[in-house]
Design an enzyme around this catalytic site. Structure first.
Site, mmCIF file in Angstrom:
data_model
loop_
_atom_site.group_PDB
_atom_site.id
_atom_site.type_symbol
_atom_site.label_atom_id
_atom_site.label_comp_id
_atom_site.label_asym_id
_atom_site.label_seq_id
_atom_site.Cartn_x
_atom_site.Cartn_y
_atom_site.Cartn_z
ATOM 1 N N MET A 30 -12.002 4.831 -0.687
ATOM 2 C CA MET A 30 -12.705 5.072 0.584
ATOM 3 C C MET A 30 -13.403 6.421 0.472
ATOM 4 O O MET A 30 -13.019 7.407 1.119
ATOM 5 C CB MET A 30 -11.694 5.044 1.741
ATOM 6 C CG MET A 30 -11.186 3.627 2.018
ATOM 7 S SD MET A 30 -9.633 3.608 2.931
ATOM 8 C CE MET A 30 -8.505 3.683 1.555
ATOM 9 N N GLY A 56 -8.932 4.247 6.969
ATOM 10 C CA GLY A 56 -8.597 5.652 7.164
ATOM 11 C C GLY A 56 -7.144 5.893 7.484
ATOM 12 O O GLY A 56 -6.619 6.959 7.193
ATOM 13 N N PHE A 57 -6.487 4.890 8.052
ATOM 14 C CA PHE A 57 -5.108 5.088 8.487
ATOM 15 C C PHE A 57 -4.283 3.813 8.311
ATOM 16 O O PHE A 57 -4.813 2.713 8.462
ATOM 17 C CB PHE A 57 -5.063 5.502 9.968
ATOM 18 C CG PHE A 57 -5.916 6.711 10.256
ATOM 19 C CD1 PHE A 57 -5.391 7.992 10.107
ATOM 20 C CD2 PHE A 57 -7.240 6.560 10.634
ATOM 21 C CE1 PHE A 57 -6.181 9.108 10.344
ATOM 22 C CE2 PHE A 57 -8.044 7.678 10.869
ATOM 23 C CZ PHE A 57 -7.517 8.946 10.723
ATOM 24 N N GLY A 58 -3.005 3.995 8.035
ATOM 25 C CA GLY A 58 -2.082 2.869 8.022
ATOM 26 C C GLY A 58 -1.602 2.586 9.439
ATOM 27 O O GLY A 58 -1.849 3.376 10.359
ATOM 28 N N GLY A 59 -0.957 1.462 9.612
ATOM 29 C CA GLY A 59 -0.312 1.151 10.887
ATOM 30 C C GLY A 59 -1.229 0.810 12.046
ATOM 31 O O GLY A 59 -0.814 0.898 13.203
ATOM 32 N N ASP A 103 -4.657 3.885 -2.059
ATOM 33 C CA ASP A 103 -5.757 4.228 -1.150
ATOM 34 C C ASP A 103 -6.231 5.659 -1.354
ATOM 35 O O ASP A 103 -5.499 6.603 -1.062
ATOM 36 C CB ASP A 103 -5.290 4.074 0.301
ATOM 37 C CG ASP A 103 -5.092 2.622 0.678
ATOM 38 O OD1 ASP A 103 -6.070 1.871 0.621
ATOM 39 O OD2 ASP A 103 -3.960 2.247 1.039
ATOM 40 N N SER A 128 0.836 -1.201 0.000
ATOM 41 C CA SER A 128 0.000 0.000 0.000
ATOM 42 C C SER A 128 0.869 1.249 0.000
ATOM 43 O O SER A 128 1.631 1.495 0.944
ATOM 44 C CB SER A 128 -0.906 0.024 1.232
ATOM 45 O OG SER A 128 -1.473 1.315 1.354
ATOM 46 N N ASP A 176 -6.923 -6.241 4.008
ATOM 47 C CA ASP A 176 -6.240 -4.946 4.098
ATOM 48 C C ASP A 176 -6.317 -4.400 5.524
ATOM 49 O O ASP A 176 -7.407 -4.157 6.043
ATOM 50 C CB ASP A 176 -6.945 -3.985 3.116
ATOM 51 C CG ASP A 176 -6.297 -2.612 3.021
ATOM 52 O OD1 ASP A 176 -5.233 -2.401 3.614
ATOM 53 O OD2 ASP A 176 -6.891 -1.760 2.323
ATOM 54 N N GLY A 177 -5.140 -4.196 6.135
ATOM 55 C CA GLY A 177 -5.077 -3.572 7.455
ATOM 56 C C GLY A 177 -4.374 -4.440 8.484
ATOM 57 O O GLY A 177 -4.829 -5.552 8.773
ATOM 58 N N GLY A 178 -3.248 -3.949 8.985
ATOM 59 C CA GLY A 178 -2.547 -4.669 10.051
ATOM 60 C C GLY A 178 -1.941 -5.984 9.604
ATOM 61 O O GLY A 178 -1.696 -6.873 10.419
ATOM 62 N N HIS A 224 -8.263 1.354 -4.167
ATOM 63 C CA HIS A 224 -9.215 1.196 -3.070
ATOM 64 C C HIS A 224 -9.828 2.555 -2.753
ATOM 65 O O HIS A 224 -9.141 3.434 -2.217
ATOM 66 C CB HIS A 224 -8.451 0.614 -1.863
ATOM 67 C CG HIS A 224 -9.257 0.474 -0.621
ATOM 68 N ND1 HIS A 224 -8.683 0.309 0.625
ATOM 69 C CD2 HIS A 224 -10.594 0.451 -0.406
ATOM 70 C CE1 HIS A 224 -9.628 0.198 1.536
ATOM 71 N NE2 HIS A 224 -10.797 0.292 0.946
ATOM 72 N N HIS A 283 -1.184 -1.173 -4.374
ATOM 73 C CA HIS A 283 -2.455 -0.839 -3.734
ATOM 74 C C HIS A 283 -2.480 0.671 -3.483
ATOM 75 O O HIS A 283 -1.597 1.216 -2.812
ATOM 76 C CB HIS A 283 -2.582 -1.613 -2.423
ATOM 77 C CG HIS A 283 -3.895 -1.448 -1.723
ATOM 78 N ND1 HIS A 283 -5.027 -2.164 -2.080
ATOM 79 C CD2 HIS A 283 -4.271 -0.654 -0.694
ATOM 80 C CE1 HIS A 283 -6.039 -1.809 -1.288
ATOM 81 N NE2 HIS A 283 -5.602 -0.890 -0.433
ATOM 82 N N MET A 319 -11.779 -5.537 5.015
ATOM 83 C CA MET A 319 -10.983 -4.623 5.855
ATOM 84 C C MET A 319 -10.733 -5.297 7.202
ATOM 85 O O MET A 319 -11.678 -5.724 7.884
ATOM 86 C CB MET A 319 -11.711 -3.298 6.078
ATOM 87 C CG MET A 319 -11.791 -2.389 4.866
ATOM 88 S SD MET A 319 -10.218 -2.064 4.028
ATOM 89 C CE MET A 319 -9.234 -1.353 5.359
ATOM 90 N N MET A 347 -8.843 8.516 -0.182
ATOM 91 C CA MET A 347 -9.724 8.883 0.956
ATOM 92 C C MET A 347 -10.259 10.290 0.748
ATOM 93 O O MET A 347 -9.522 11.164 0.292
ATOM 94 C CB MET A 347 -8.934 8.855 2.262
ATOM 95 C CG MET A 347 -8.263 7.534 2.542
ATOM 96 S SD MET A 347 -7.312 7.645 4.061
ATOM 97 C CE MET A 347 -6.522 6.031 4.056
ATOM 98 N N GLY A 362 0.993 -2.123 4.149
ATOM 99 C CA GLY A 362 1.542 -0.773 4.084
ATOM 100 C C GLY A 362 2.720 -0.631 5.022
ATOM 101 O O GLY A 362 3.886 -0.694 4.621
HETATM 102 C C1 DX5 Z 1 -6.376 1.719 5.473
HETATM 103 C C2 DX5 Z 1 -5.922 1.466 4.051
HETATM 104 C C3 DX5 Z 1 -4.846 0.461 3.973
HETATM 105 C C4 DX5 Z 1 -3.594 0.856 4.708
HETATM 106 C C5 DX5 Z 1 -3.035 -0.384 5.297
HETATM 107 O O1 DX5 Z 1 -7.440 2.545 5.500
HETATM 108 O O2 DX5 Z 1 -7.007 0.996 3.263
HETATM 109 O O3 DX5 Z 1 -4.565 0.061 2.636
HETATM 110 O O4 DX5 Z 1 -2.625 1.466 3.903
HETATM 111 O O5 DX5 Z 1 -1.956 -0.062 6.087
HETATM 112 P P1 DX5 Z 1 -1.280 -1.083 7.093
HETATM 113 O O6 DX5 Z 1 -0.809 -2.262 6.280
HETATM 114 O O7 DX5 Z 1 -0.172 -0.271 7.664
HETATM 115 O O8 DX5 Z 1 -2.314 -1.480 8.117
HETATM 116 ZN ZN ZN Z 2 -6.517 -0.002 1.286
#
Ligand code: DX5
Ligand code: ZN
Length: 216
Positions: free
Chosen positions: A68, A142-145, A35, A8, A175-177, A66, A33, A137, A37, A197
């Protein structure tokens, strides 16, 4: 089939995207990927279509976009023009999902539906046959990490069962974590595509991390 890895770009270095795109090009990753938003569907704003169009000029792998955003329907031609291979729309953002999926296919893209963590996979019963992929999801978007939501593993198994019972070939993306630990369990549960990501871009050796995720 071996699972795919989709790094991502949300966690990439926006001041040196070229270097990160080249790293992904030269890695074992399968897709990019991207994202998008809008600050309304999710409480954050990332980047938009002009940036994706620039990315697509340099990317040597398909773009998994993706969205959002609210009303994704109105951007279908723009997403196509930006170079998307796969267009992911949120179930929660589409009132006329069947029409949206048909329009994405008519525009010449693969179509995926994304489910937020609270949205059950059984809601896809009457649309699954029209989809190329379902994106589950495993964090609130909304956020990475963020931290992986464990319940996603059961959703992957349940969805896999629905797909196999119908004799379909729909891909399951998560997607996510995602990291080496959650990624392994997701692949064992039936995930076909892992988005990562933070796990990739915060690692000291992103190319090696992609290799490890691909080898799970
Ligand atoms: C979250 C995004 C993800 C995000 C994942 O809203 O859709 O694609 O970048 O990030 P990680 O892998 O750090 O959870
Ligand atoms: Zn995503």
């Amino acid at each position: 089939m071996h699972h795919k890895i989709a790094p991502s770009l949300l966690s990439a270095d926006f001041l040196n995207l070229q270097a990160d795109i080249e790293m992904v090009n030269n890695s074992e990753a399968d897709w990019f990927h991207c994202d998008v938003m809008d600050g309304t569907f999710v409480p954050n704003i990332s980047f938009g279509f002009p940036i994706i169009k620039q990315i697509s000029k340099m990317a040597k792998k398909p773009l998994d976009v993706h969205l959002m955003i609210v009303n994704p329907d109105q951007y279908i031609p723009v997403v196509k023009d930006a170079g998307a291979y796969m267009m992911n729309v949120h179930y929660e953002a589409c009132v006329h999902l069947h029409r949206t999926i048909a329009a994405i296919h008519d525009a010449g893209m693969k179509a995926a539906v994304t489910l937020n963590p609270h949205t059950p996979v059984c809601l896809l019963e009457d649309i699954l046959q029209d989809l190329d992929m379902v994106l589950l999801m495993s964090v609130n978007p909304g956020f990475g990490g963020q931290k992986f939501i464990e319940r996603t593993l059961d959703k992957v198994s349940c969805l896999k069962d629905m797909i196999v019972r119908r004799g379909l070939h729909t891909l399951i993306e998560v997607d996510g974590g995602v990291n080496l630990e959650t990624g392994k369990r997701l692949v064992d549960a039936g995930a076909d595509v892992l988005v990562a990501g933070n796990a990739v871009f915060a690692d000291a050796n992103p190319t090696e991390m992609i290799h490890k995720l691909k080898s799970l």
